[in-house]
Design an enzyme around this catalytic site. Structure first.
Site, PDB file in Angstrom:
ATOM      1  N   ASP A  53       6.285  -0.447   2.529  1.00 31.57           N
ATOM      2  CA  ASP A  53       7.575  -0.428   1.829  1.00 31.57           C
ATOM      3  C   ASP A  53       7.309  -0.851   0.391  1.00 31.57           C
ATOM      4  O   ASP A  53       7.455  -2.013   0.028  1.00 31.57           O
ATOM      5  CB  ASP A  53       8.567  -1.379   2.513  1.00 31.57           C
ATOM      6  CG  ASP A  53       9.948  -1.291   1.887  1.00 31.57           C
ATOM      7  OD1 ASP A  53      10.179  -0.346   1.103  1.00 31.57           O
ATOM      8  OD2 ASP A  53      10.789  -2.150   2.163  1.00 31.57           O
ATOM      9  N   SER A  54       6.902   0.097  -0.419  1.00 32.58           N
ATOM     10  CA  SER A  54       6.492  -0.223  -1.785  1.00 32.58           C
ATOM     11  C   SER A  54       7.546   0.196  -2.798  1.00 32.58           C
ATOM     12  O   SER A  54       8.450   0.980  -2.497  1.00 32.58           O
ATOM     13  CB  SER A  54       5.170   0.480  -2.112  1.00 32.58           C
ATOM     14  OG  SER A  54       5.340   1.874  -2.037  1.00 32.58           O
ATOM     15  N   ASP A  56       8.643   2.103  -6.420  1.00 32.23           N
ATOM     16  CA  ASP A  56       8.390   3.482  -6.835  1.00 32.23           C
ATOM     17  C   ASP A  56       7.031   3.628  -7.525  1.00 32.23           C
ATOM     18  O   ASP A  56       6.635   2.770  -8.325  1.00 32.23           O
ATOM     19  CB  ASP A  56       9.487   3.952  -7.792  1.00 32.23           C
ATOM     20  CG  ASP A  56      10.851   4.006  -7.117  1.00 32.23           C
ATOM     21  OD1 ASP A  56      10.889   3.971  -5.876  1.00 32.23           O
ATOM     22  OD2 ASP A  56      11.861   4.077  -7.834  1.00 32.23           O
TER      23      ASP A  56
END
Length: 205
Positions: A53-54, A56
């Site tokens: 879950d990074s 942008d």
């Protein structure tokens, strides 16, 4: 399972990560480190699931020029190859894959999916999620499977959800039908992402 959670705003641990319930589970180990480097040092086939879950990977400046952000390394082919290597033979990689409603994001979705297939994942499916606080109200994920039998069957998902409800763990957003339908995309999006190939129809979720 490993969760790669990216916070670029601050170098101190995110309160959300340090205060949620699972931090007290003896099976959980928290590492505040460079996620890409962490995987460099991971042994082959060690994990069954990797969730990324990074933030942008890119943005645009005032001149309309594309600008790569530090988290772009988490979308590189080398990083994907490391993830594939670190997963077991039935492993799953799930990552934040932007919205199909912005053209540059959609180009990224197509490229990242191809990249996942190129490094060895047998299947990669784009799923859509409605998030009212996100630009365009929609964001998605790419579910990459080393084997098409990696994911749970609908029966297993329903059984798990029923067990959750019996144990008082009710949800206000999630239910199994939402999970299953997330892979049903507008036709123009499906054609763009999967192009001329036959979309893999799986009984798994």
């Amino acid at each position: 399972m490993i969760l790669l959670y990216c916070r670029l705003v601050s170098r101190i641990p995110d309160p959300f990560i340090t205060n949620i319930a699972f931090r007290d589970d003896p099976r959980v180990h928290l590492h505040f480190a460079d996620g890409s480097k962490f995987l460099d040092e991971t042994e082959d086939g060690f994990y069954q699931v990797i969730i990324q879950d990074s933030s942008d990977p890119f943005t645009w400046n005032d001149k309309g020029e594309k600008v790569e952000l530090p988290s772009n390394t988490l979308y590189s082919k080398e990083h994907f190859r490391n993830i594939e290597r670190s997963l077991s033979s039935d492993g799953i990689f799930n990552f934040q894959a932007e919205t199909f409603n912005i053209e540059s994001d959609l180009e990224g979705i197509v490229d990242w999916r191809k990249q996942a297939i190129d490094v060895g994942f047998e299947n990669a499916r784009y799923g859509s999620i409605s998030i009212s606080t996100y630009p365009t109200g929609q964001i998605g994920f790419l579910l990459c499977e080393k084997s098409v039998t990696s994911c749970s069957t609908p029966e297993e998902v329903n059984e798990r959800y029923t067990s959750m409800l019996k144990n008082g763990r009710e949800t206000s957003y999630y239910h199994p039908k939402l999970q299953q339908s997330s892979f049903d995309l507008p036709l123009w999006v499906e054609k763009r992402i999967y192009q001329n190939e036959s979309k893999t129809i799986s009984s798994e979720m």
